[in-house]
Design a protein around this motif. Sequence first.
Motif, PDB file in Angstrom:
ATOM      1  N   SER A  75       0.810  -1.214   0.000  1.00  0.00           N
ATOM      2  CA  SER A  75       0.000   0.000   0.000  1.00  0.00           C
ATOM      3  C   SER A  75       0.843   1.265   0.000  1.00  0.00           C
ATOM      4  CB  SER A  75      -0.927   0.000   1.219  1.00  0.00           C
ATOM      5  OG  SER A  75      -0.185   0.104   2.423  1.00  0.00           O
ATOM      6  N   ILE A  76       2.131   1.153   0.313  1.00  0.00           N
ATOM      7  CA  ILE A  76       2.985   2.349   0.367  1.00  0.00           C
ATOM      8  C   ILE A  76       3.051   3.057  -0.986  1.00  0.00           C
ATOM      9  CG2 ILE A  76       5.371   3.144   0.689  1.00  0.00           C
ATOM     10  CD1 ILE A  76       5.578   1.184   3.030  1.00  0.00           C
ATOM     11  N   PRO A  77       3.271   2.335  -2.115  1.00  0.00           N
ATOM     12  CA  PRO A  77       3.247   3.032  -3.414  1.00  0.00           C
ATOM     13  C   PRO A  77       1.899   3.701  -3.691  1.00  0.00           C
ATOM     14  CG  PRO A  77       4.244   0.864  -3.641  1.00  0.00           C
ATOM     15  CD  PRO A  77       3.651   0.925  -2.273  1.00  0.00           C
ATOM     16  N   GLN A  93      10.565  -6.302   4.936  1.00  0.00           N
ATOM     17  CA  GLN A  93       9.770  -5.940   3.770  1.00  0.00           C
ATOM     18  C   GLN A  93       9.252  -4.504   3.868  1.00  0.00           C
ATOM     19  OE1 GLN A  93       5.934  -7.919   3.259  1.00  0.00           O
ATOM     20  NE2 GLN A  93       6.530  -8.508   1.193  1.00  0.00           N
ATOM     21  N   ILE A  94       8.693  -4.164   5.024  1.00  0.00           N
ATOM     22  CA  ILE A  94       8.125  -2.827   5.191  1.00  0.00           C
ATOM     23  C   ILE A  94       9.230  -1.771   5.246  1.00  0.00           C
ATOM     24  CG2 ILE A  94       6.833  -1.352   6.784  1.00  0.00           C
ATOM     25  CD1 ILE A  94       5.221  -3.888   7.539  1.00  0.00           C
ATOM     26  N   SER A  95      10.376  -2.097   5.856  1.00  0.00           N
ATOM     27  CA  SER A  95      11.494  -1.150   5.929  1.00  0.00           C
ATOM     28  C   SER A  95      11.995  -0.794   4.537  1.00  0.00           C
ATOM     29  CB  SER A  95      12.643  -1.752   6.748  1.00  0.00           C
ATOM     30  OG  SER A  95      12.255  -1.949   8.088  1.00  0.00           O
ATOM     31  N   GLN A  96      12.047  -1.786   3.662  1.00  0.00           N
ATOM     32  CA  GLN A  96      12.504  -1.524   2.298  1.00  0.00           C
ATOM     33  C   GLN A  96      11.555  -0.565   1.577  1.00  0.00           C
ATOM     34  OE1 GLN A  96      12.268  -4.797  -0.426  1.00  0.00           O
ATOM     35  NE2 GLN A  96      12.652  -3.421  -2.136  1.00  0.00           N
ATOM     36  N   SER A  97      10.253  -0.832   1.661  1.00  0.00           N
ATOM     37  CA  SER A  97       9.283   0.031   0.989  1.00  0.00           C
ATOM     38  C   SER A  97       9.262   1.431   1.591  1.00  0.00           C
ATOM     39  CB  SER A  97       7.893  -0.593   1.063  1.00  0.00           C
ATOM     40  OG  SER A  97       7.822  -1.748   0.276  1.00  0.00           O
ATOM     41  N   ALA A  98       9.408   1.516   2.910  1.00  0.00           N
ATOM     42  CA  ALA A  98       9.424   2.830   3.565  1.00  0.00           C
ATOM     43  C   ALA A  98      10.655   3.632   3.140  1.00  0.00           C
ATOM     44  CB  ALA A  98       9.401   2.666   5.085  1.00  0.00           C
ATOM     45  N   PHE A  99      11.803   2.945   3.027  1.00  0.00           N
ATOM     46  CA  PHE A  99      13.024   3.627   2.567  1.00  0.00           C
ATOM     47  C   PHE A  99      12.856   4.100   1.123  1.00  0.00           C
ATOM     48  CE2 PHE A  99      17.210   3.708   0.574  1.00  0.00           C
ATOM     49  CZ  PHE A  99      17.942   4.459   1.479  1.00  0.00           C
ATOM     50  N   ASN A 100      12.267   3.257   0.300  1.00  0.00           N
ATOM     51  CA  ASN A 100      11.999   3.601  -1.095  1.00  0.00           C
ATOM     52  C   ASN A 100      11.135   4.854  -1.176  1.00  0.00           C
ATOM     53  OD1 ASN A 100      11.093   3.740  -3.756  1.00  0.00           O
ATOM     54  ND2 ASN A 100      10.496   1.603  -3.892  1.00  0.00           N
ATOM     55  N   GLY A 125      10.487   7.122   1.266  1.00  0.00           N
ATOM     56  CA  GLY A 125      11.118   8.283   1.886  1.00  0.00           C
ATOM     57  C   GLY A 125      12.175   8.913   1.009  1.00  0.00           C
ATOM     58  N   LEU A 126      13.035   8.078   0.407  1.00  0.00           N
ATOM     59  CA  LEU A 126      14.079   8.603  -0.472  1.00  0.00           C
ATOM     60  C   LEU A 126      13.475   9.236  -1.716  1.00  0.00           C
ATOM     61  CD1 LEU A 126      17.089   8.933  -1.054  1.00  0.00           C
ATOM     62  CD2 LEU A 126      17.074   6.652  -2.106  1.00  0.00           C
TER      63      LEU A 126
END
Length: 417
Positions: free
Chosen positions: A16-18, A146-153, A155-156
């Motif tokens: 859902s992050i994207p 998994q969530i850390s990767q998407s959040a970093f994506n 945020g950056l």
Amino acid sequence: MSGSGIYAISTLINSSIPFLLLPILTRHLTPEEYGVVAVFQVWCSLLGVFCGLNTYGAATRKYYDYDEPERYMGDYVAACVAIMIISSIILTVIMLQLVDPLLKILGLPREWLFAGILVGIGNFLVQLRLRQWQVRKEPMKYGQFQISQSAFNAGLSLLLVLTVSLGVDGRLVGITSSMLLFGVLGAILLWRDKLLTLSWKPELIKDALTFSVPLLPHFIGGFLLLTVDRAVISSILGLEAAGHYMVAAQLALALNLLLQSIHKAYVPWLFERLKQDNCEEKKHIIKISYLYFLGLVIIALFAFIFGKPALIFIAGVEYAPAGDVIGWLVLAQTILGMYFVVSSYLIYAKKTQQISKITILSGAINIVLLLTLLEPYGLAGAAWAMCVGTTVQFLATWFLASRAIAMPWSLKRIIFG
């Protein structure tokens, strides 16, 4: 909370992050720039099929073959990583030979064409790490990574697009950097946990390829059915049209994420009851299935009525043309939701080869219709092609499922006994 619940929730949050990024990015990227993002993601999806040949799935399956997996898995994971390295080198060599036609077809800058390889490598290592946590029943580590990767994506990407004003390049840097960074981190964690060794064992490489290569048609078929349309739209109608379509597709994908989460919870429940082989229980299963199908049809009707104003509210008026296809794309996702239900029977019956054949057939039909309908009907033609492709996938799977496992599919039997 059960492990399956944690996996479902983490996958839902991660995916859902994207979607949450959408209303921000559409107000800082033009439809043409968003089209570049769409084509890049399609390109990465294609390379991801061949970068490592999905042998992380072989490593997942191999875990259950060993009596002492912790003793032997390091060598097998190393074999999978070796396949990834070799296949990535071969892909790079092929791309160097085809760089000019690829640039013309995709419309991506040269540097982002080759960045797709880095995304493929990173994704392979991320999946390898996640799957090894999954087989060891460590859902918290799985979800956190998994969530850390998407959040970093996310945020950056926001930092580079909004603060540094890099535009579309900022979004592509966010995608590439996050996948590569977490891929390297995944490899380090595999090494730390002694699940990756420095070894070269050709017999294990052969074993991994024997498992994974026959599954390639399934992945290719899925790519042709659900992903390739954005690249074709860009090539024929231009990047702006691809950007419009991408926004509609991402909104429709939000429903897909919900349906996948429901499916993950449904499958264990279904398999447990199929094992009982009880007639009354089977009638109950089919009643629930038909009610679920009816609910999905109602959702599709709402999308046709309210989809366009909702899309404009979320993405902005600049993306209004996407509203003309949102209803059709949501319909395609609801048909996929029905397909998830009937495909479970073939999985239970261990008829996975049939699933691969159906997926290839559906993908081929989608491509033929896409190329036929796109120019005369525009984005609507692409959405219609996907609806037909997913309908063929659903009906063909339903037919084979009804032959694989006896179930009371007749409405007359359900209503009147």
